[in-house]
Design a protein around this motif. Structure first.
Motif, PDB file in Angstrom:
ATOM      1  N   UNK A 196       0.763  -1.142  -0.065  1.00 12.02           N
ATOM      2  CA  UNK A 196       0.156  -0.095  -0.106  1.00 12.02           C
ATOM      3  C   UNK A 196       0.778   1.255  -0.058  1.00 12.02           C
ATOM      4  N   UNK A 197       0.249   2.461  -0.325  1.00 19.23           N
ATOM      5  CA  UNK A 197       0.739   3.576  -0.319  1.00 19.23           C
ATOM      6  C   UNK A 197       0.028   4.604   0.524  1.00 19.23           C
ATOM      7  N   UNK A 198       0.389   5.231   1.608  1.00 21.42           N
ATOM      8  CA  UNK A 198      -0.182   6.577   2.345  1.00 21.42           C
ATOM      9  C   UNK A 198       0.171   7.762   1.995  1.00 21.42           C
ATOM     10  N   UNK A 199      -0.598   8.450   1.673  1.00 22.15           N
ATOM     11  CA  UNK A 199      -0.348  10.103   1.108  1.00 22.15           C
ATOM     12  C   UNK A 199      -0.773  11.048   2.148  1.00 22.15           C
ATOM     13  N   UNK A 200      -0.247  11.779   2.975  1.00 20.33           N
ATOM     14  CA  UNK A 200      -0.788  12.628   3.653  1.00 20.33           C
ATOM     15  C   UNK A 200      -0.057  14.109   3.803  1.00 20.33           C
ATOM     16  N   UNK A 201      -0.924  15.168   3.468  1.00 22.42           N
ATOM     17  CA  UNK A 201      -0.452  16.647   3.410  1.00 22.42           C
ATOM     18  C   UNK A 201      -1.230  17.540   3.889  1.00 22.42           C
ATOM     19  N   UNK A 202      -0.837  18.744   4.420  1.00 23.64           N
ATOM     20  CA  UNK A 202      -1.567  19.939   4.971  1.00 23.64           C
ATOM     21  C   UNK A 202      -0.859  21.158   4.127  1.00 23.64           C
ATOM     22  N   UNK A 203      -0.203  20.649   3.069  1.00 24.12           N
ATOM     23  CA  UNK A 203      -0.011  22.040   2.200  1.00 24.12           C
ATOM     24  C   UNK A 203      -0.214  21.692   0.845  1.00 24.12           C
ATOM     25  N   UNK A 204      -1.380  20.791   0.699  1.00 24.84           N
ATOM     26  CA  UNK A 204      -1.858  20.470  -0.667  1.00 24.84           C
ATOM     27  C   UNK A 204      -2.645  21.598  -1.203  1.00 24.84           C
ATOM     28  N   UNK A 205      -2.336  22.626  -1.892  1.00 19.77           N
ATOM     29  CA  UNK A 205      -3.254  23.911  -2.255  1.00 19.77           C
ATOM     30  C   UNK A 205      -4.334  23.419  -3.256  1.00 19.77           C
ATOM     31  N   UNK A 206      -5.502  23.791  -2.786  1.00 24.64           N
ATOM     32  CA  UNK A 206      -6.700  23.697  -3.501  1.00 24.64           C
ATOM     33  C   UNK A 206      -7.444  22.311  -3.030  1.00 24.64           C
ATOM     34  N   UNK A 207      -6.800  21.483  -2.140  1.00 21.12           N
ATOM     35  CA  UNK A 207      -7.254  20.563  -1.165  1.00 21.12           C
ATOM     36  C   UNK A 207      -8.177  21.196   0.071  1.00 21.12           C
ATOM     37  N   UNK A 208      -9.405  20.399   0.302  1.00 19.72           N
ATOM     38  CA  UNK A 208     -10.022  20.953   1.608  1.00 19.72           C
ATOM     39  C   UNK A 208      -9.999  20.026   2.605  1.00 19.72           C
ATOM     40  N   UNK A 209     -10.622  19.010   2.534  1.00 19.16           N
ATOM     41  CA  UNK A 209     -10.429  17.790   3.555  1.00 19.16           C
ATOM     42  C   UNK A 209     -10.465  16.457   3.019  1.00 19.16           C
ATOM     43  N   UNK A 210      -9.681  16.296   2.092  1.00 12.62           N
ATOM     44  CA  UNK A 210      -9.796  15.241   1.064  1.00 12.62           C
ATOM     45  C   UNK A 210      -9.205  13.948   1.392  1.00 12.62           C
ATOM     46  N   UNK A 211     -10.106  13.111   2.166  1.00 19.28           N
ATOM     47  CA  UNK A 211      -9.708  11.813   2.439  1.00 19.28           C
ATOM     48  C   UNK A 211     -10.235  10.800   1.653  1.00 19.28           C
ATOM     49  N   UNK A 212      -9.523   9.948   0.865  1.00 17.13           N
ATOM     50  CA  UNK A 212      -9.772   9.127  -0.065  1.00 17.13           C
ATOM     51  C   UNK A 212      -9.322   7.719   0.120  1.00 17.13           C
ATOM     52  N   UNK A 213      -9.997   6.532   0.138  1.00 16.85           N
ATOM     53  CA  UNK A 213      -9.600   5.277   0.305  1.00 16.85           C
ATOM     54  C   UNK A 213      -9.869   4.351  -0.849  1.00 16.85           C
ATOM     55  N   UNK A 214      -8.733   3.724  -1.596  1.00 21.12           N
ATOM     56  CA  UNK A 214      -8.878   2.871  -2.584  1.00 21.12           C
ATOM     57  C   UNK A 214      -8.309   1.483  -2.178  1.00 21.12           C
ATOM     58  N   UNK A 215      -9.080   0.577  -2.525  1.00 21.15           N
ATOM     59  CA  UNK A 215      -8.605  -0.910  -1.973  1.00 21.15           C
ATOM     60  C   UNK A 215      -9.030  -1.794  -3.107  1.00 21.15           C
ATOM     61  N   UNK A 216      -7.796  -2.629  -3.556  1.00 16.55           N
ATOM     62  CA  UNK A 216      -7.785  -3.459  -4.718  1.00 16.55           C
ATOM     63  C   UNK A 216      -7.535  -4.961  -4.304  1.00 16.55           C
ATOM     64  N   UNK A 217      -8.643  -5.910  -4.712  1.00 20.95           N
ATOM     65  CA  UNK A 217      -8.421  -7.170  -4.382  1.00 20.95           C
ATOM     66  C   UNK A 217      -8.404  -7.736  -5.773  1.00 20.95           C
ATOM     67  N   UNK A 218      -8.104  -9.351  -5.810  1.00 20.06           N
ATOM     68  CA  UNK A 218      -8.098  -9.922  -7.157  1.00 20.06           C
ATOM     69  C   UNK A 218      -9.167 -10.153  -7.764  1.00 20.06           C
ATOM     70  N   UNK A 219     -10.087  -9.704  -7.169  1.00 19.77           N
ATOM     71  CA  UNK A 219     -11.730  -9.884  -7.883  1.00 19.77           C
ATOM     72  C   UNK A 219     -12.566  -8.634  -7.947  1.00 19.77           C
ATOM     73  N   UNK A 220     -12.138  -7.673  -7.279  1.00 19.21           N
ATOM     74  CA  UNK A 220     -12.675  -6.263  -7.445  1.00 19.21           C
ATOM     75  C   UNK A 220     -12.099  -5.449  -6.568  1.00 19.21           C
TER      76      UNK A 220
END
Length: 395
Positions: free
Chosen positions: A251-275
């Protein structure tokens, strides 16, 4: 299990001009089963008492400090005294307040991160081993209905074997030096009050917890790169962490409080071998379920069948947006039910009531300290370490 009376809450921190304290109070009040009965709302005694009066509390239950509050509340008749304390102070006070509350006989629901250091979290776990009191942690994002549904989809094998987890939490509110002037920012960039990390301690730890919660796996190794992008800033405001999970997933975790233009953008993507699933807090009532063999499915809150935990987290019919406050309220609602079970002498584990507890507290503090330490190392990969790894340099 029905509540016959409201659960009585006290609060430490969260006084005048404190954003998160007001959020906690709104969340606690949303379902009408918790009542704020007392508080010590500021390190300034006069401001603490004034804050309590502005919240319409009786003068005798507006306290100058938390030590006075715990002593006075413990002397009240059982049916009047607070039953739990909500801790919404800067990080350096979480442990002493929680310790004092538990020792005085009160349950604790703490804002995250749980403590100032990992050692304090371990010390708190030792206290809980000999204390009958309950402890919960407000990892708010676990409270969203579709996060619980995503967890269910993975647990029931809909995605197959999990291969990759991508979790991102981006904000822009600390993008410039002048942004540090706000009350909410001042303590977060101050090592003496925030601890060893700003970005990872404030929001990265939420992302790590969410990844572990939904996949029901644990981070086992990390490769971290943290930065203080804004000149003169003592703590990190941006970072990327590569992850390995004990299930074999990457996995990869990206976290930033200097990402100009973002508000409070928490996003989660999880990939399996079937979906795979894709969820964003900016659109919390939508969960995308994807497959190589079927049409992409949009799951909407309140439409169709859901697992019991997701269903219990929904309050209103489909098409009526539920968001951050409702997710926060789900943590409070579950904790109030846990307290009720405790009072009735029935089993009341954190797992049963879906409340983040001391295990998540320890893993959160370990994540924060590990990322800071590993980022300073020339080595690429490090095992996730549950022992204290950093001397904060703050007494």
């Amino acid at each position: 299990m029905e509540q016959s009376t409201k659960i009585r809450m006290g609060m430490v921190g969260g006084g005048q001009d404190a954003f998160i304290g007001a959020v906690h109070r709104m969340a606690a009040n949303l379902d009408g089963n918790i009542e704020l009965v007392c508080g010590a709302f500021s390190s300034d005694p006069a401001k603490s008492i004034s804050s309590g009066k502005k919240l319409y509390l009786p003068a005798e239950r507006c306290y100058a400090d938390y030590v006075q509050m715990f002593a006075a509340e413990a002397k009240l008749p059982k049916h009047q005294r607070m039953q739990f304390v909500s801790i919404v102070t800067p990080n350096h006070l979480h442990f002493p307040v929680a310790k004092a509350a538990l020792e005085a006989g009160f349950h604790v629901l703490s804002d995250k991160p749980a403590t100032f250091t990992l050692q304090e979290a371990l010390d708190l776990a030792d206290i809980l081993k000999t204390s009958p009191q309950l402890y919960g942690l407000t990892h708010t994002y676990n409270g969203y209905p579709l996060i619980k549904q995503a967890k269910h989809l993975i647990a029931t094998g809909v995605l197959g074997k999990i291969r990759k987890v991508v979790v991102e939490y981006s904000q822009d509110w600390l993008a410039n030096k002048d942004d540090e002037l706000s009350k909410q920012a001042q303590w977060r960039v101050d090592p003496s009050r925030a601890g060893v990390s700003c970005c990872m301690g404030d929001i990265g730890v939420h992302a790590a917890n969410l990844a572990e919660y939904v996949t029901d796996t644990k981070i086992s190794a990390m490769c971290a790169d943290l930065n203080a992008v804004v000149d003169g800033r003592k703590l990190d405001d941006d970072g990327t962490v590569l992850l390995r999970f004990d299930s074999g997933a990457r996995g990869v975790l990206m976290s930033s409080q200097i990402a100009v233009g973002e508000e409070n953008n928490l996003r989660l993507r999880i990939y399996g071998d079937e979906g795979s699933i894709d969820w964003s807090q900016m659109e919390p009532n939508s969960l995308w379920l994807k497959s190589n063999t079927k049409s992409t499915q949009l799951i909407r809150t309140g439409v169709g069948e859901f697992c019991a935990d997701a269903q219990a987290a929904m309050r209103i019919p489909a098409g009526h947006p539920e968001g951050y406050l409702e997710a926060f309220a789900n943590i409070y609602q579950n904790f109030s039910k846990q307290i009720q079970a405790f009072e009735q002498g029935v089993p009341c584990s954190n797992e049963t009531f879906d409340v983040p507890g001391i295990e998540q507290a320890i893993r959160g503090m370990a994540f924060i300290e590990n990322t800071v330490k590993f980022s300073q190392s020339e080595l690429k990969w490090h095992d996730f370490d549950l022992s204290p790894t950093i001397n904060s340099g703050v007494s």
